[in-house]
Motif scaffolding. Sequence first.
Motif, PDB file in Angstrom:
ATOM      1  N   UNK A  29      43.964  43.638  30.182  1.00  0.00           N
ATOM      2  CA  UNK A  29      42.529  43.564  30.428  1.00  0.00           C
ATOM      3  C   UNK A  29      41.845  42.604  29.463  1.00  0.00           C
ATOM      4  N   UNK A  70      44.946  44.086  51.308  1.00  0.00           N
ATOM      5  CA  UNK A  70      44.084  45.003  52.058  1.00  0.00           C
ATOM      6  C   UNK A  70      43.457  46.112  51.238  1.00  0.00           C
ATOM      7  N   UNK A  72      40.400  47.592  49.271  1.00  0.00           N
ATOM      8  CA  UNK A  72      38.958  47.413  49.144  1.00  0.00           C
ATOM      9  C   UNK A  72      38.572  47.352  47.673  1.00  0.00           C
ATOM     10  N   UNK A  75      39.508  43.937  46.258  1.00  0.00           N
ATOM     11  CA  UNK A  75      38.614  42.894  46.778  1.00  0.00           C
ATOM     12  C   UNK A  75      37.245  42.973  46.147  1.00  0.00           C
ATOM     13  N   UNK A  77      36.461  44.131  43.217  1.00  0.00           N
ATOM     14  CA  UNK A  77      36.417  43.872  41.787  1.00  0.00           C
ATOM     15  C   UNK A  77      37.044  42.549  41.389  1.00  0.00           C
ATOM     16  N   UNK A  86      36.148  28.802  51.421  1.00  0.00           N
ATOM     17  CA  UNK A  86      35.405  28.568  52.666  1.00  0.00           C
ATOM     18  C   UNK A  86      34.095  29.330  52.732  1.00  0.00           C
ATOM     19  N   UNK A 102      24.578  40.208  47.209  1.00  0.00           N
ATOM     20  CA  UNK A 102      24.801  41.441  47.939  1.00  0.00           C
ATOM     21  C   UNK A 102      26.206  41.986  47.702  1.00  0.00           C
ATOM     22  N   UNK A 103      27.189  41.091  47.633  1.00  0.00           N
ATOM     23  CA  UNK A 103      28.578  41.544  47.584  1.00  0.00           C
ATOM     24  C   UNK A 103      29.106  41.856  46.195  1.00  0.00           C
ATOM     25  N   UNK A 104      28.714  41.043  45.209  1.00  0.00           N
ATOM     26  CA  UNK A 104      29.332  41.167  43.889  1.00  0.00           C
ATOM     27  C   UNK A 104      28.459  41.986  42.958  1.00  0.00           C
ATOM     28  N   UNK A 105      29.014  43.126  42.523  1.00  0.00           N
ATOM     29  CA  UNK A 105      28.172  44.113  41.860  1.00  0.00           C
ATOM     30  C   UNK A 105      27.733  43.705  40.463  1.00  0.00           C
TER      31      UNK A 105
ATOM     32  N   UNK C   1      36.519  48.942  31.119  1.00  0.00           N
ATOM     33  CA  UNK C   1      35.464  48.264  31.847  1.00  0.00           C
ATOM     34  C   UNK C   1      35.156  49.020  33.127  1.00  0.00           C
ATOM     35  N   UNK C   2      33.913  49.093  33.461  1.00  0.00           N
ATOM     36  CA  UNK C   2      33.498  49.826  34.659  1.00  0.00           C
ATOM     37  C   UNK C   2      33.919  49.047  35.904  1.00  0.00           C
ATOM     38  N   UNK C   3      34.686  49.710  36.733  1.00  0.00           N
ATOM     39  CA  UNK C   3      35.119  49.083  37.971  1.00  0.00           C
ATOM     40  C   UNK C   3      34.324  49.637  39.135  1.00  0.00           C
ATOM     41  N   UNK C   4      34.078  48.795  40.095  1.00  0.00           N
ATOM     42  CA  UNK C   4      33.352  49.234  41.272  1.00  0.00           C
ATOM     43  C   UNK C   4      34.262  50.023  42.200  1.00  0.00           C
ATOM     44  N   UNK C   5      33.802  51.180  42.663  1.00  0.00           N
ATOM     45  CA  UNK C   5      34.583  51.954  43.636  1.00  0.00           C
ATOM     46  C   UNK C   5      33.785  51.970  44.936  1.00  0.00           C
ATOM     47  N   UNK C   6      33.951  50.971  45.753  1.00  0.00           N
ATOM     48  CA  UNK C   6      33.082  50.834  46.922  1.00  0.00           C
ATOM     49  C   UNK C   6      33.492  51.756  48.067  1.00  0.00           C
ATOM     50  N   UNK C   7      32.510  52.095  48.896  1.00  0.00           N
ATOM     51  CA  UNK C   7      32.816  52.861  50.094  1.00  0.00           C
ATOM     52  C   UNK C   7      32.953  51.889  51.254  1.00  0.00           C
ATOM     53  N   UNK C   8      33.851  52.232  52.157  1.00  0.00           N
ATOM     54  CA  UNK C   8      34.083  51.377  53.325  1.00  0.00           C
ATOM     55  C   UNK C   8      32.777  51.091  54.048  1.00  0.00           C
ATOM     56  N   UNK C  11      30.597  48.369  52.384  1.00  0.00           N
ATOM     57  CA  UNK C  11      31.154  47.028  52.582  1.00  0.00           C
ATOM     58  C   UNK C  11      30.944  46.607  54.033  1.00  0.00           C
ATOM     59  N   UNK C  14      27.462  45.406  54.444  1.00  0.00           N
ATOM     60  CA  UNK C  14      27.294  44.089  53.823  1.00  0.00           C
ATOM     61  C   UNK C  14      27.927  43.001  54.689  1.00  0.00           C
ATOM     62  N   UNK C  93      36.043  35.079  51.419  1.00  0.00           N
ATOM     63  CA  UNK C  93      35.382  34.494  50.258  1.00  0.00           C
ATOM     64  C   UNK C  93      34.494  35.532  49.599  1.00  0.00           C
ATOM     65  N   UNK C  94      34.153  36.564  50.379  1.00  0.00           N
ATOM     66  CA  UNK C  94      33.402  37.673  49.816  1.00  0.00           C
ATOM     67  C   UNK C  94      34.282  38.910  49.832  1.00  0.00           C
ATOM     68  N   UNK C  95      33.662  40.070  49.593  1.00  0.00           N
ATOM     69  CA  UNK C  95      34.446  41.302  49.558  1.00  0.00           C
ATOM     70  C   UNK C  95      34.788  41.720  50.983  1.00  0.00           C
ATOM     71  N   UNK C  96      36.082  41.883  51.241  1.00  0.00           N
ATOM     72  CA  UNK C  96      36.471  42.225  52.614  1.00  0.00           C
ATOM     73  C   UNK C  96      37.890  42.747  52.659  1.00  0.00           C
ATOM     74  N   UNK C  97      38.178  43.570  53.654  1.00  0.00           N
ATOM     75  CA  UNK C  97      39.566  43.865  53.982  1.00  0.00           C
ATOM     76  C   UNK C  97      39.738  43.478  55.445  1.00  0.00           C
TER      77      UNK C  97
END
Lengths: 298, 126, 250
Positions: A29, A70, A72, A75, A77, A86, A102-105, C1-8, C11, C14, C93-97
Amino acid sequence: MMTIIECKNVTKSYRSKTIFNELNFTIKENSLTGIIGRNGVGKTTLMKMIAGFVQESSGSFEVFSERPFNSLKVSSNSIFVDDLMPFPQSMTMNDILNECRRFYFRWDHDLALRLMNYFSLHPQLKIRVLSKGKRSTFNAIIGISSRSPLTIFDEPTTGMDAVVRKDFYRALLKDYIAHPRTILLSSHHVEEIEHLLEDVLLIDNHKVLFHDSITALQETFLHITGKEQLILKHISREDIIATKETGPYVILTVKNQLTDDTLEAMRKDNIRISPISANEAYVALTQRTKGGIDDVFK
Amino acid sequence: MLETDHSKPIYIQIAEWLENEILEGSLSADEKVYSQYQLAEIFNVNPATAGKGLTLLLEKEIVYKKRGLGMFVSSNGHEKLLAERTESILQNQITNLLEEAKRLQIDYPQLLKLIEKAYKQQGGNI
Amino acid sequence: MYLNEPRQLDILKQQLRFKLNSNASAFTILIAFQLFALLFSFSSSSSSHYFDETSYISINAVTSTPHITFMIAWAFFIGVRLANQSKWNEAFSFVSTRLTHHLSNLLFMLLASFLAGFMVILIGPALRLLANLRYEEIDTLTSTITEAPLHLPLQFITVVCYTLLLFMIGYMMGSFSQTLNGYGGLVMIFFLSIIFFITFILGFQMIGASILFLFNESYLPFFLIKIIGLCTILFAISTLVTSHLEVRKS
């Protein structure tokens, strides 16, 4: 210190071509690691596997303790930045920055705008009108401003001119000091990023050839300058990695495995021993054939 | 501020710069030394590398660490450095002198005579 | 470090916002398509009948069929575009699965289908208005809202269903186009052509039969089931085909 990336016996191959063969390493880290290696060695593939864009053929790959493909969590973090990155061509840079917000916290919008201003990027311009250099700069700004816990830069300076490159490295370093995170940075120009790096991950021949601090890389080799016959009294020809002739003297690159006695003896013989740069050490480690380019012209 | 010659490891260059600051008196005894982050910003290098330079000085006991507060110049840091530099620099000069003499085929008695002459010229007393 | 735990779900929201922003051009294309359709709806059929040397009747028919046809064609092309490699890479390019990418596309296509439904409802009165301006006397052959109150919702549902179906077909085609080094789409068309050709030779018209399968369904719930079933299958195929797809620029 927490391990962010753990790679165990990872193999990656496409049909008949093997990219990696049982790769093993961990990244801790809050470190800035340079991923280096010759062209085509698989740096981009490795970084894409870390980002979850590409999956491993076998072995275990864990980022934030999860398989990145895959995921979440991974992706959300992390961010993968290269010169292409792109974006919809019809959107303006401002639009993209708003999407990033919006996307990056951990996104710092103010920083992004200030950087845009500094690098003379007008936010209302559309993505498609940007030149290659400006596009790389824009992507790099996004990479820095996202402050993602894992930030991956794949040859981000492609197309940037020398002045912009210097500023980018400086901006990255300053923000990294102020807001520590795990950064991976790959570049051909090892000499340009040496000062930035803490650790170095050198990929060669489908494996990890070297993974340690940049200081350790530098100290793997030495330069010995003097008259060739004189030097050969103390070392054998097999120890020589590379030779460079400058007039009556030669500059030999050798492994830093000489005893103190040998070093002392050489000094007495007026042979100069000096350290080498990390870039030269990298070149020495990854040379395919003995000798240098000069031999082609003999 | 750093030598553009990439050969000398950066952390050694930083350590030497700090030593010079102490020798010149810009950093006095028991004064707080720059943190690795400050050094990183000044020299435009990775903080870990800057930290290695500080560690060098720590090992040499030129600086000491106060938990939670940072690194401080040792009370005898200045003297230590002075002694070390004097010895190594002077030692180097003497070695160079002897080697030059050897090259010019001047023997030991001749060398001593030359040193005496120069010393007197500079106003010294033997 | 604080990590984001996003909900489906977050996302997903967004990603949907992002897709609405980045695909705004799809809706301008739709308007262009509809304007183009006006050419067809106004000149589709006109006939003149001579009674004797001095008087004749001229009948001009204005129909909304071209508008619906173009709407469905638009859905197909946008469906293909949503599934192509550029959009795929842009999402990452953004957050996605892979799943959120597909689901947000699905939501987008649903919304667009509803929009299509509303547009078609408005096109009826709009055409009538334009016809009034163009011609002196008009006679409406479709029923008004008071005569057949269920006609409008039925039209709405039908248009939404067909639009969604074509979206899904296009989306599946687009997904296939990313496989097999970019030739997956052509391969799929090739196989489908062979199947149709073989059934044609055997005397069974498969294209006609598959269209009639839906067209001939008069019972609404069954129709809905058929549509939803088909769409689900198409969507599932699209998801499966791309489940291990990498994010590369080839």
